[in-house]
Design a protein around this motif. Sequence first.
Motif, PDB file in Angstrom:
ATOM      1  N   MET A  38      31.545   8.150 -12.994  1.00  9.01           N
ATOM      2  CA  MET A  38      31.755   9.572 -13.299  1.00  9.01           C
ATOM      3  C   MET A  38      32.542  10.225 -12.172  1.00  9.01           C
ATOM      4  O   MET A  38      32.234  10.025 -11.005  1.00  9.01           O
ATOM      5  N   SER A  39      33.579  11.016 -12.524  1.00  6.27           N
ATOM      6  CA  SER A  39      34.387  11.663 -11.505  1.00  6.27           C
ATOM      7  C   SER A  39      33.639  12.835 -10.886  1.00  6.27           C
ATOM      8  O   SER A  39      32.740  13.415 -11.498  1.00  6.27           O
ATOM      9  N   SER A  40      34.028  13.186  -9.664  1.00  9.26           N
ATOM     10  CA  SER A  40      33.374  14.295  -8.956  1.00  9.26           C
ATOM     11  C   SER A  40      33.755  15.620  -9.598  1.00  9.26           C
ATOM     12  O   SER A  40      34.897  15.810 -10.034  1.00  9.26           O
ATOM     13  N   PRO A  41      32.833  16.591  -9.648  1.00 13.17           N
ATOM     14  CA  PRO A  41      33.184  17.926 -10.128  1.00 13.17           C
ATOM     15  C   PRO A  41      34.132  18.598  -9.147  1.00 13.17           C
ATOM     16  O   PRO A  41      34.217  18.216  -7.979  1.00 13.17           O
ATOM     17  N   VAL A  42      34.848  19.609  -9.623  1.00 12.13           N
ATOM     18  CA  VAL A  42      35.873  20.264  -8.814  1.00 12.13           C
ATOM     19  C   VAL A  42      35.551  21.747  -8.638  1.00 12.13           C
ATOM     20  O   VAL A  42      35.257  22.453  -9.604  1.00 12.13           O
ATOM     21  N   LEU A  43      35.592  22.206  -7.400  1.00 11.24           N
ATOM     22  CA  LEU A  43      35.508  23.633  -7.061  1.00 11.24           C
ATOM     23  C   LEU A  43      36.906  24.145  -6.762  1.00 11.24           C
ATOM     24  O   LEU A  43      37.646  23.527  -5.978  1.00 11.24           O
ATOM     25  N   LEU A  44      37.277  25.257  -7.361  1.00 10.10           N
ATOM     26  CA  LEU A  44      38.526  25.948  -7.033  1.00 10.10           C
ATOM     27  C   LEU A  44      38.182  27.337  -6.529  1.00 10.10           C
ATOM     28  O   LEU A  44      37.567  28.129  -7.257  1.00 10.10           O
ATOM     29  N   ALA A  45      38.553  27.631  -5.285  1.00 12.89           N
ATOM     30  CA  ALA A  45      38.268  28.944  -4.696  1.00 12.89           C
ATOM     31  C   ALA A  45      39.573  29.642  -4.350  1.00 12.89           C
ATOM     32  O   ALA A  45      40.422  29.096  -3.639  1.00 12.89           O
ATOM     33  N   PHE A  46      39.731  30.850  -4.855  1.00 16.11           N
ATOM     34  CA  PHE A  46      40.884  31.692  -4.554  1.00 16.11           C
ATOM     35  C   PHE A  46      40.525  32.630  -3.405  1.00 16.11           C
ATOM     36  O   PHE A  46      39.494  33.290  -3.442  1.00 16.11           O
ATOM     37  N   GLY A  47      41.388  32.711  -2.391  1.00 13.27           N
ATOM     38  CA  GLY A  47      41.107  33.567  -1.254  1.00 13.27           C
ATOM     39  C   GLY A  47      40.179  32.872  -0.293  1.00 13.27           C
ATOM     40  O   GLY A  47      38.998  33.206  -0.193  1.00 13.27           O
ATOM     41  N   ALA A  48      40.705  31.860   0.386  1.00 19.05           N
ATOM     42  CA  ALA A  48      39.858  30.989   1.216  1.00 19.05           C
ATOM     43  C   ALA A  48      40.083  31.277   2.689  1.00 19.05           C
ATOM     44  O   ALA A  48      41.019  30.768   3.301  1.00 19.05           O
ATOM     45  N   GLY A  49      39.219  32.098   3.267  1.00 17.07           N
ATOM     46  CA  GLY A  49      39.307  32.440   4.677  1.00 17.07           C
ATOM     47  C   GLY A  49      38.322  31.649   5.521  1.00 17.07           C
ATOM     48  O   GLY A  49      37.576  30.809   5.007  1.00 17.07           O
ATOM     49  N   PRO A  50      38.273  31.920   6.824  1.00 17.55           N
ATOM     50  CA  PRO A  50      37.443  31.138   7.738  1.00 17.55           C
ATOM     51  C   PRO A  50      35.952  31.458   7.688  1.00 17.55           C
ATOM     52  O   PRO A  50      35.172  30.825   8.401  1.00 17.55           O
ATOM     53  N   ASN A  51      35.543  32.403   6.860  1.00 17.91           N
ATOM     54  CA  ASN A  51      34.123  32.726   6.747  1.00 17.91           C
ATOM     55  C   ASN A  51      33.585  32.213   5.407  1.00 17.91           C
ATOM     56  O   ASN A  51      33.063  31.103   5.317  1.00 17.91           O
ATOM     57  N   VAL A  52      33.743  32.982   4.357  1.00 16.88           N
ATOM     58  CA  VAL A  52      33.225  32.581   3.049  1.00 16.88           C
ATOM     59  C   VAL A  52      33.936  31.338   2.519  1.00 16.88           C
ATOM     60  O   VAL A  52      33.305  30.398   2.042  1.00 16.88           O
ATOM     61  N   GLY A  53      35.258  31.318   2.593  1.00 16.24           N
ATOM     62  CA  GLY A  53      36.011  30.184   2.067  1.00 16.24           C
ATOM     63  C   GLY A  53      35.628  28.870   2.717  1.00 16.24           C
ATOM     64  O   GLY A  53      35.434  27.859   2.036  1.00 16.24           O
ATOM     65  N   LEU A  54      35.519  28.875   4.028  1.00 18.52           N
ATOM     66  CA  LEU A  54      35.154  27.658   4.751  1.00 18.52           C
ATOM     67  C   LEU A  54      33.737  27.215   4.396  1.00 18.52           C
ATOM     68  O   LEU A  54      33.478  26.019   4.186  1.00 18.52           O
ATOM     69  N   ALA A  55      32.816  28.164   4.304  1.00 18.12           N
ATOM     70  CA  ALA A  55      31.429  27.831   3.961  1.00 18.12           C
ATOM     71  C   ALA A  55      31.333  27.267   2.553  1.00 18.12           C
ATOM     72  O   ALA A  55      30.576  26.321   2.302  1.00 18.12           O
ATOM     73  N   LEU A  56      32.078  27.839   1.620  1.00 17.27           N
ATOM     74  CA  LEU A  56      32.092  27.314   0.256  1.00 17.27           C
ATOM     75  C   LEU A  56      32.578  25.874   0.240  1.00 17.27           C
ATOM     76  O   LEU A  56      31.978  25.005  -0.404  1.00 17.27           O
ATOM     77  N   ALA A  57      33.694  25.622   0.935  1.00 18.31           N
ATOM     78  CA  ALA A  57      34.268  24.282   0.967  1.00 18.31           C
ATOM     79  C   ALA A  57      33.263  23.271   1.506  1.00 18.31           C
ATOM     80  O   ALA A  57      33.046  22.207   0.914  1.00 18.31           O
ATOM     81  N   ARG A  58      32.645  23.603   2.618  1.00 21.89           N
ATOM     82  CA  ARG A  58      31.716  22.665   3.248  1.00 21.89           C
ATOM     83  C   ARG A  58      30.468  22.439   2.407  1.00 21.89           C
ATOM     84  O   ARG A  58      29.988  21.301   2.277  1.00 21.89           O
ATOM     85  N   ASN A  59      29.927  23.512   1.827  1.00 24.60           N
ATOM     86  CA  ASN A  59      28.680  23.364   1.086  1.00 24.60           C
ATOM     87  C   ASN A  59      28.887  22.612  -0.223  1.00 24.60           C
ATOM     88  O   ASN A  59      28.095  21.736  -0.583  1.00 24.60           O
ATOM     89  N   PHE A  60      29.933  22.948  -0.946  1.00 27.20           N
ATOM     90  CA  PHE A  60      30.173  22.255  -2.206  1.00 27.20           C
ATOM     91  C   PHE A  60      30.568  20.794  -1.967  1.00 27.20           C
ATOM     92  O   PHE A  60      30.168  19.905  -2.727  1.00 27.20           O
ATOM     93  N   ALA A  61      31.344  20.537  -0.920  1.00 31.29           N
ATOM     94  CA  ALA A  61      31.711  19.155  -0.592  1.00 31.29           C
ATOM     95  C   ALA A  61      30.465  18.344  -0.262  1.00 31.29           C
ATOM     96  O   ALA A  61      30.351  17.169  -0.646  1.00 31.29           O
ATOM     97  N   LYS A  62      29.519  18.969   0.414  1.00 31.82           N
ATOM     98  CA  LYS A  62      28.256  18.303   0.765  1.00 31.82           C
ATOM     99  C   LYS A  62      27.499  17.858  -0.475  1.00 31.82           C
ATOM    100  O   LYS A  62      26.775  16.862  -0.456  1.00 31.82           O
TER     101      LYS A  62
END
Length: 233
Positions: free
Chosen positions: A1-25
């Motif tokens: 099964m392929s990994s699910p994909v998160l797409l985030a618009f407006g990726a800054g060093p606070n919320v955007g970075l946290a989203l990337a790290r948490n969803f990747a985890k």
Amino acid sequence: MSSPVLLAFGAGPNVGLALARNFAKHGYKVALAARNPNPDVSKAADLVVEADFSVPDAVVSTFAKVKETLGIPSVVVYNAYSWHPSPDHPFSISVSDFNTDMVVNTTSAFAAAQEAMKSFAQLPADASKTFIYTGNIFNIPGRLILPGTSLGAGKSATAHIIANAASTNPSNGYKFYYADERTPDGEPVMRGISGEAHGEFYYELARNSKQGPWLATFVKGKGYVDFSAKDRV
């Protein structure tokens, strides 16, 4: 099964970075789109797209690139915003600046939700199919501040769109949220935004198979908290 994909618009060093790290985890492939991607944010993503959301067509092209490179997004976060303060009175910004803010805060968010709907229709039944708009308290009548004319107008308009979407889509499993971080007593966090709290709460919204309250007010360390009684005052 392929990994699910998160797409985030407006990726800054606070919320955007946290989203990337948490969803990747949690096993997601991560696509981040921003006008000027931060180097640290870029390192946390599987794909980075440079895009200017004052041009709604950039939303459509971003989806196309993500689908081609990583797959169909099952979680879409619109975290982009634009704000030209109006410090003197509500009409002290130009029509041009007001229009720019409305396009970024509402029109491009509408385009992102529209493209998300198209994507969700191509996903299997057990996919997350979640759209989250990063809002704030400015959609609540009487809770605006003077310099926030254009920002409040955009947030209020998009809150209306999200509320309608959340009420009409439960049967097909699509979920829509207007997320708003608050202090424990229900006040706006202002500059105290917690990227970590956003990352954790947004993942919980995505993980839950059912539509929750569209007005997703939350507190760091607690998750969802219902402030509707306070907001009516």
